[in-house]
Design a protein around this motif. Structure first.
Motif, short mmCIF file in Angstrom:
data_model
loop_
_atom_site.label_atom_id
_atom_site.label_comp_id
_atom_site.label_asym_id
_atom_site.label_seq_id
_atom_site.Cartn_x
_atom_site.Cartn_y
_atom_site.Cartn_z
N SER A 62 0.83 -1.21 0.00
CA SER A 62 0.00 0.00 0.00
C SER A 62 0.87 1.26 0.00
CB SER A 62 -0.94 0.00 1.21
OG SER A 62 -0.22 -0.20 2.41
N THR A 63 1.97 1.22 0.71
CA THR A 63 2.88 2.37 0.76
C THR A 63 3.45 2.67 -0.62
OG1 THR A 63 3.49 1.86 3.05
CG2 THR A 63 4.97 3.31 1.83
N GLU A 64 3.91 1.63 -1.31
CA GLU A 64 4.47 1.82 -2.66
C GLU A 64 3.41 2.37 -3.62
OE1 GLU A 64 7.85 -1.72 -2.71
OE2 GLU A 64 5.73 -2.22 -3.02
N ARG A 65 2.20 1.84 -3.52
CA ARG A 65 1.13 2.27 -4.40
C ARG A 65 0.79 3.76 -4.17
NH1 ARG A 65 -0.82 -0.25 -8.79
NH2 ARG A 65 -1.06 -2.21 -7.63
N ILE A 66 0.71 4.15 -2.92
CA ILE A 66 0.40 5.54 -2.60
C ILE A 66 1.51 6.47 -3.10
CG2 ILE A 66 0.19 7.16 -0.66
CD1 ILE A 66 -1.32 4.81 0.79
N GLU A 67 2.76 6.07 -2.91
CA GLU A 67 3.88 6.90 -3.36
C GLU A 67 3.89 7.08 -4.87
OE1 GLU A 67 7.30 4.95 -1.82
OE2 GLU A 67 7.11 5.84 0.20
N MET A 68 3.46 6.03 -5.60
CA MET A 68 3.45 6.10 -7.07
C MET A 68 2.27 6.90 -7.60
SD MET A 68 4.39 2.20 -8.18
CE MET A 68 5.87 1.38 -7.57
N THR A 69 1.20 7.00 -6.80
CA THR A 69 -0.05 7.58 -7.29
C THR A 69 -0.25 9.02 -6.87
OG1 THR A 69 -1.04 5.36 -7.16
CG2 THR A 69 -2.55 7.22 -7.40
N LEU A 70 0.02 9.32 -5.60
CA LEU A 70 -0.26 10.66 -5.07
C LEU A 70 0.96 11.57 -5.19
CD1 LEU A 70 -2.27 9.85 -1.83
CD2 LEU A 70 -3.15 10.32 -4.12
N ASP A 71 0.69 12.88 -5.16
CA ASP A 71 1.78 13.85 -5.14
C ASP A 71 2.58 13.69 -3.85
OD1 ASP A 71 0.69 14.82 -7.50
OD2 ASP A 71 -0.47 16.38 -6.49
N GLU A 72 3.85 13.90 -3.95
CA GLU A 72 4.75 13.69 -2.81
C GLU A 72 4.34 14.55 -1.62
OE1 GLU A 72 9.55 13.84 -1.74
OE2 GLU A 72 8.83 14.32 -3.77
N GLY A 73 4.22 13.89 -0.46
CA GLY A 73 3.92 14.60 0.78
C GLY A 73 2.47 15.00 0.97
N SER A 74 1.58 14.60 0.06
CA SER A 74 0.19 15.06 0.15
C SER A 74 -0.72 14.10 0.93
CB SER A 74 -0.40 15.26 -1.25
OG SER A 74 -0.58 14.02 -1.93
N PHE A 75 -0.26 12.88 1.20
CA PHE A 75 -1.15 11.86 1.79
C PHE A 75 -1.36 12.10 3.28
CE2 PHE A 75 -1.78 7.54 3.68
CZ PHE A 75 -3.05 7.32 3.14
N GLN A 76 -2.64 12.07 3.69
CA GLN A 76 -3.02 12.15 5.10
C GLN A 76 -3.91 10.93 5.40
OE1 GLN A 76 -1.96 14.55 7.28
NE2 GLN A 76 -0.72 15.38 5.60
N ILE A 123 -9.94 11.41 -2.38
CA ILE A 123 -9.94 10.47 -1.26
C ILE A 123 -9.55 9.12 -1.85
CG2 ILE A 123 -11.28 9.42 0.59
CD1 ILE A 123 -10.91 12.44 0.89
N ILE A 124 -8.67 8.40 -1.17
CA ILE A 124 -8.13 7.18 -1.76
C ILE A 124 -8.15 6.02 -0.77
CG2 ILE A 124 -5.73 7.71 -1.11
CD1 ILE A 124 -4.87 6.55 -3.84
N GLY A 125 -8.35 4.83 -1.30
CA GLY A 125 -8.21 3.60 -0.52
C GLY A 125 -7.31 2.65 -1.28
N VAL A 126 -6.40 2.00 -0.56
CA VAL A 126 -5.47 1.07 -1.20
C VAL A 126 -5.41 -0.22 -0.38
CG1 VAL A 126 -3.11 0.69 -1.98
CG2 VAL A 126 -4.07 2.98 -2.07
N MET A 127 -5.78 -1.33 -0.99
CA MET A 127 -5.70 -2.62 -0.31
C MET A 127 -4.28 -3.16 -0.39
SD MET A 127 -9.34 -4.39 -1.32
CE MET A 127 -9.45 -5.27 0.26
N ASP A 128 -3.87 -3.86 0.67
CA ASP A 128 -2.51 -4.38 0.74
C ASP A 128 -2.55 -5.90 0.81
OD1 ASP A 128 0.16 -5.09 1.55
OD2 ASP A 128 0.43 -2.99 2.14
N PRO A 129 -2.09 -6.60 -0.26
CA PRO A 129 -2.18 -8.06 -0.30
C PRO A 129 -1.28 -8.77 0.71
CG PRO A 129 -0.93 -7.24 -2.17
CD PRO A 129 -1.50 -6.05 -1.49
N ARG A 130 -0.40 -8.04 1.37
CA ARG A 130 0.48 -8.68 2.37
C ARG A 130 -0.27 -8.99 3.66
NH1 ARG A 130 4.89 -4.50 3.52
NH2 ARG A 130 3.00 -3.23 3.59
N PHE A 131 -1.38 -8.30 3.91
CA PHE A 131 -2.12 -8.48 5.16
C PHE A 131 -3.33 -9.39 4.90
CE2 PHE A 131 -4.63 -7.80 8.84
CZ PHE A 131 -3.83 -7.24 9.82
N ARG A 132 -3.25 -10.63 5.38
CA ARG A 132 -4.34 -11.60 5.20
C ARG A 132 -4.79 -11.65 3.73
NH1 ARG A 132 -4.25 -15.32 7.93
NH2 ARG A 132 -2.11 -14.65 8.00
N MET A 133 -3.83 -11.57 2.80
CA MET A 133 -4.07 -11.58 1.36
C MET A 133 -5.10 -10.52 0.95
SD MET A 133 -2.90 -12.66 -1.35
CE MET A 133 -3.56 -11.58 -2.61
N GLY A 134 -5.06 -9.39 1.63
CA GLY A 134 -5.96 -8.30 1.29
C GLY A 134 -7.43 -8.63 1.50
#
Length: 282
Positions: A62-76, A123-134
C-alpha cells in the motif's frame, strides 16, 4: 617451484559456501514469477516493479502504491489505528493477524486517506495483499465506508485500488456483510454525482470483485491481473466446459465489456490525472 610458475593450473567450478551465500544482501535480487528472469531489485524499482523482460506487474505494498499515485507529501491517513476483533473465536486468527501487523507495519488490509493527484484533491483507498491476502473483514469495510462518507461530504473523487482474495473467512458472515455495506455506501457518491474510480490489480477476487471493485463509474485494471469471483477449476466443473486460456484476466474482461481500460502501471498516474481533469467541477 619454478616449474609451477609456468604450469597452467586447472580451474574447477566451485559451489559457493553457505557463508558466501549469506554475504549477498537480502533483497538484492528477485526472480520474475512469469518469465523467471533474475532482476536486481534496484533496477526493478526504477520501472515501478514491472519486469523489463515480460512486463509482469509485481505486487505492490500500500505504501508503494500511494507513493506512485499521489503527489509527494500530500497523503493524510484516516483511521490508522483500527484493529479487527475476533467475533467467531476462529482458531489462530488473533495470532495470525498480530503476525501480519508485525510483518507489514499495518493494522489492517486497507489504507485510506486523502491526498492530491497532479494538484487535484482526492480520497483514496489502497488494499494491501500482504495483510491476510488483502481479505475484506469488518475493519476493511468500515474504513472504506468512512472514507466514502468523507468523499461524499467534501465532494471529492474517490479512488480505490483493489487487491484481494475476497471476503475474510475468519470473520464469517461479518465479512460477507461488508459486500452490501460498501456497495450501499458507494450509492452516496452516485446520488451526489461524485466520481468513483475503481482500479483492479492482481489479484481481485471473491467478494471484493463481486462488490465495490466492480461498481466504479470508471473501472480500470493493471495488465494481466487476475479478476474474478470463483476459481477457474470450480467454474469449469460447474459448467462442464473448458474455459479460454485468458479467462479472468484484465484483457479478457476488457474484451467483454466489464472494464473501461487496461492501464500499465507507468501510465496510471497520468491516466488518473486525465480522468480527474475531465470531471473537474467549478
Amino acid at each position: 617451484m619454478i616449474r609451477d610458475l609456468f604450469t597452467k593450473k586447472k580451474k574447477y567450478a566451485t559451489i559457493p559456501s553457505e557463508q558466501a551465500k549469506q554475504e549477498v544482501p537480502e533483497g538484492l535480487m528477485t526472480k520474475c514469477p512469469q518469465c523467471k528472469s533474475i532482476i536486481y531489485f534496484k533496477e526493478l524499482k526504477k520501472t515501478l516493479l514491472v519486469c523489463d523482460h515480460c512486463e509482469y506487474h509485481h505486487r505492490l505494498s500500500s505504501t508503494e502504491r500511494i507513493e506512485m499515485t499521489l503527489d509527494e507529501g500530500s497523503f493524510q491517513e484516516f483511521d490508522k489505528n483500527m484493529v479487527a476483533k475476533d467475533p467467531l473465536n476462529f482458531p489462530d486468527y488473533k495470532e495470525k493477524s498480530a503476525l501480519d501487523r508485525k510483518n507489514t507495519g499495518l493494522n489492517e488490509a486497507v489504507v485510506t486517506g486523502s491526498g492530491t493527484i497532479s494538484g487535484m484533491e482526492v480520497i483514496i483507498g489502497v488494499m494491501d495483499p500482504r495483510f491476510r491476502m488483502g481479505s475484506m473483514g469488518s475493519v476493511v469495510g468500515e474504513k472504506m465506508c468512512r472514507a466514502i462518507k468523507i468523499a461524499a461530504d467534501e465532494r471529492k473523487p474517490f479512488i480505490m485500488f483493489a487487491a484481494s482474495g475476497g471476503a475474510r473467512m475468519q470473520e464469517g458472515v461479518f465479512s460477507l456483510m461488508q459486500m452490501a455495506k460498501t456497495s450501499t455506501a458507494l450509492n452516496l457518491l452516485h446520488e451526489k454525482g461524485i466520481l468513483f474510480i475503481s482500479i483492479m490489480t492482481h489479484p481481485t477476487t471473491g467478494g471484493v470483485s463481486a462488490s465495490f471493485a466492480s461498481l466504479g463509474d470508471i473501472n480500470l485494471a493493471e495488465p494481466k491481473a487476475l479478476i474474478g469471483f470463483a476459481g477457474r477449476r470450480i467454474i469449469e466443473q460447474t459448467i462442464r466446459q473448458k474455459l479460454p486460456d485468458d479467462f479472468q484476466t484484465s484483457e479478457f474482461l476488457l474484451d467483454h465489456g466489464q472494464l473501461d481500460q487496461v492501464v500499465p502501471r507507468k501510465n496510471m498516474k497520468s491516466t488518473l490525472t486525465n480522468i480527474l481533469e475531465i470531471h473537474q467541477t467549478s
